[in-house]
Design a protein around this motif. Sequence first.
Motif, PDB file in Angstrom:
ATOM      1  N   LYS A  25       0.829  -1.201   0.000  1.00  0.00           N
ATOM      2  CA  LYS A  25       0.000   0.000   0.000  1.00  0.00           C
ATOM      3  C   LYS A  25       0.866   1.255   0.000  1.00  0.00           C
ATOM      4  O   LYS A  25       0.617   2.182  -0.767  1.00  0.00           O
ATOM      5  CB  LYS A  25      -0.923   0.004   1.220  1.00  0.00           C
ATOM      6  N   TRP A  28       2.529   1.602  -3.417  1.00  0.00           N
ATOM      7  CA  TRP A  28       1.596   2.082  -4.428  1.00  0.00           C
ATOM      8  C   TRP A  28       1.328   3.578  -4.246  1.00  0.00           C
ATOM      9  O   TRP A  28       1.278   4.335  -5.217  1.00  0.00           O
ATOM     10  CB  TRP A  28       0.301   1.284  -4.367  1.00  0.00           C
ATOM     11  N   GLN A  29       1.172   4.018  -3.011  1.00  0.00           N
ATOM     12  CA  GLN A  29       0.930   5.437  -2.766  1.00  0.00           C
ATOM     13  C   GLN A  29       2.127   6.283  -3.180  1.00  0.00           C
ATOM     14  O   GLN A  29       1.956   7.381  -3.719  1.00  0.00           O
ATOM     15  CB  GLN A  29       0.602   5.664  -1.291  1.00  0.00           C
ATOM     16  N   GLU A  31       4.299   5.529  -5.578  1.00  0.00           N
ATOM     17  CA  GLU A  31       4.301   5.537  -7.044  1.00  0.00           C
ATOM     18  C   GLU A  31       3.228   6.483  -7.581  1.00  0.00           C
ATOM     19  O   GLU A  31       3.457   7.197  -8.565  1.00  0.00           O
ATOM     20  CB  GLU A  31       4.072   4.124  -7.589  1.00  0.00           C
ATOM     21  N   LYS A  32       2.066   6.492  -6.930  1.00  0.00           N
ATOM     22  CA  LYS A  32       0.977   7.361  -7.366  1.00  0.00           C
ATOM     23  C   LYS A  32       1.350   8.832  -7.173  1.00  0.00           C
ATOM     24  O   LYS A  32       1.075   9.665  -8.041  1.00  0.00           O
ATOM     25  CB  LYS A  32      -0.290   7.014  -6.588  1.00  0.00           C
ATOM     26  N   THR A  49       3.382   2.194 -11.775  1.00  0.00           N
ATOM     27  CA  THR A  49       2.250   2.565 -10.927  1.00  0.00           C
ATOM     28  C   THR A  49       1.108   1.574 -11.076  1.00  0.00           C
ATOM     29  O   THR A  49       0.507   1.148 -10.086  1.00  0.00           O
ATOM     30  CB  THR A  49       1.768   3.983 -11.274  1.00  0.00           C
ATOM     31  N   LYS A  50       0.826   1.169 -12.294  1.00  0.00           N
ATOM     32  CA  LYS A  50      -0.246   0.193 -12.521  1.00  0.00           C
ATOM     33  C   LYS A  50       0.100  -1.169 -11.935  1.00  0.00           C
ATOM     34  O   LYS A  50      -0.765  -1.862 -11.385  1.00  0.00           O
ATOM     35  CB  LYS A  50      -0.538   0.068 -14.016  1.00  0.00           C
ATOM     36  N   GLU A  53      -0.348  -0.955  -8.177  1.00  0.00           N
ATOM     37  CA  GLU A  53      -1.771  -0.978  -7.851  1.00  0.00           C
ATOM     38  C   GLU A  53      -2.339  -2.390  -7.978  1.00  0.00           C
ATOM     39  O   GLU A  53      -3.107  -2.842  -7.126  1.00  0.00           O
ATOM     40  CB  GLU A  53      -2.531  -0.027  -8.766  1.00  0.00           C
ATOM     41  N   TYR A  56      -1.282  -4.513  -5.016  1.00  0.00           N
ATOM     42  CA  TYR A  56      -2.024  -4.141  -3.809  1.00  0.00           C
ATOM     43  C   TYR A  56      -3.458  -4.667  -3.865  1.00  0.00           C
ATOM     44  O   TYR A  56      -3.954  -5.226  -2.886  1.00  0.00           O
ATOM     45  CB  TYR A  56      -2.020  -2.623  -3.636  1.00  0.00           C
ATOM     46  N   ILE A  57      -4.117  -4.537  -5.004  1.00  0.00           N
ATOM     47  CA  ILE A  57      -5.493  -5.018  -5.161  1.00  0.00           C
ATOM     48  C   ILE A  57      -5.550  -6.534  -5.003  1.00  0.00           C
ATOM     49  O   ILE A  57      -6.477  -7.074  -4.385  1.00  0.00           O
ATOM     50  CB  ILE A  57      -6.078  -4.573  -6.520  1.00  0.00           C
TER      51      ILE A  57
END
Length: 72
Positions: A25, A28-29, A31-32, A49-50, A53, A56-57
């Motif tokens: 998480k 991912w944050q 990278e975002k 980034t994808k 994500e 994480y999903i």
Amino acid sequence: MFFRRKGRLRKEYDEKLIAQLNRFKTHWQQEKMLLEKSFDPSEEVICQTKIAEAKYIFLLREAKQRNVTILK
């Protein structure tokens, strides 16, 4: 005798899952945020980034399937 080990192993792997979930998480944050702050993001940054994500999903769905909750 064997059933006690099952509960202990499940608890151990649930804790590892929670640790990985928190780590992915934050990754991912980060990278975002990098994607949002860049003026002209490259394809590599967008793909990273994808991927972050998606990882994480995936872990989030696994935690939901295993009925794992994060208590703070």
